[in-house]
Design an enzyme around this catalytic site. Structure first.
Site, PDB file in Angstrom:
ATOM      1  N   GLU A   1      -1.447  -1.731  -4.717  1.00  0.00           N
ATOM      2  CA  GLU A   1      -2.635  -0.931  -4.965  1.00  0.00           C
ATOM      3  C   GLU A   1      -2.369   0.033  -6.109  1.00  0.00           C
ATOM      4  OE1 GLU A   1      -4.819   2.310  -2.335  1.00  0.00           O
ATOM      5  OE2 GLU A   1      -5.144   0.282  -1.539  1.00  0.00           O
TER       6      GLU A   1
ATOM      7  N   ASP B   1       0.885  -1.168   0.000  1.00  0.00           N
ATOM      8  CA  ASP B   1       0.000   0.000   0.000  1.00  0.00           C
ATOM      9  C   ASP B   1       0.920   1.214   0.000  1.00  0.00           C
ATOM     10  OD1 ASP B   1      -2.298   1.653   0.262  1.00  0.00           O
ATOM     11  OD2 ASP B   1      -1.975   1.746   2.427  1.00  0.00           O
TER      12      ASP B   1
ATOM     13  N   ASP C   1      -2.291   1.002   7.258  1.00  0.00           N
ATOM     14  CA  ASP C   1      -1.419   0.840   6.083  1.00  0.00           C
ATOM     15  C   ASP C   1      -1.029  -0.624   5.895  1.00  0.00           C
ATOM     16  OD1 ASP C   1      -1.147   3.705   5.364  1.00  0.00           O
ATOM     17  OD2 ASP C   1      -0.277   3.798   7.372  1.00  0.00           O
TER      18      ASP C   1
END
Length: 176
Positions: free
Chosen positions: A67, A7, A139
């Site tokens: 992501e 991420d 996160d």
């Protein structure tokens, strides 16, 4: 098979390494790469690159799920996010990992069943799926969710589950 979920962020990049054996998913490691406050931006990007590279060298994942960039109103933030993604992508490419990109909507849908799920819902489901004692930080939870999403998608393609070269799109796109 081990998958590194990422991420990306220019201040905090979440990571999560998930291992799948048989039908079980297990969290190998998760956490954050925090860049030094006040550091010049190029130094922050190098810290992200080095952190991802160190994780790959230590835990030997075969694939990375990251992501994808989403639309943001703040152009400057989007550019910084893109740089952070780039640092992670270069580290993974340098190590020879297969790379898969998933949108936040795809990740949330794969983990929670709802593409507009909150961060709290994602964290709670990651905890349940991986049988963790506590909910990881946001996160790390998002990075673990990216890895879980990928492992859910590759079960549909047995060649990828065996670690063979990808033959096309699964859900996210292979950047190689």
């Amino acid at each position: 098979m081990r998958v590194l979920g990422v991420d990306p962020g220019s201040r905090i990049t979440g990571y999560g390494i998930v291992e799948k054996s048989e039908r079980m998913l297990r969290c190998v490691r998760s956490g954050q790469i925090k860049t030094r406050k006040g550091a010049p931006f190029p130094e922050k990007i190098h810290q992200i690159f080095q952190g991802i590279r160190d994780l790959i060298e230590t835990y030997h994942p075969r694939q990375m799920a990251i992501e994808d960039i989403f639309y943001a109103k703040n152009v400057k933030s989007s550019l910084k996010l893109g740089h952070a993604r780039g640092a992670a992508l270069v580290a993974a490419t340098e190590a020879g990992l297969d790379i898969y990109e998933y949108t936040p909507l795809e990740i949330k849908k794969a983990v929670v069943g709802y593409g507009r799920a909150s961060k709290e819902q994602v964290g709670a489901m990651v905890r349940v799926i991986l049988k963790l004692d506590a909910v990881p930080g946001p996160d790390a939870a998002d990075a673990l969710a990216a890895a879980i999403c990928h492992l859910n998608w590759i079960r549909l393609d047995p060649r990828q589950a065996r670690g063979e070269a990808p033959t096309g799109e699964v859900s996210g796109s292979n950047t190689q």
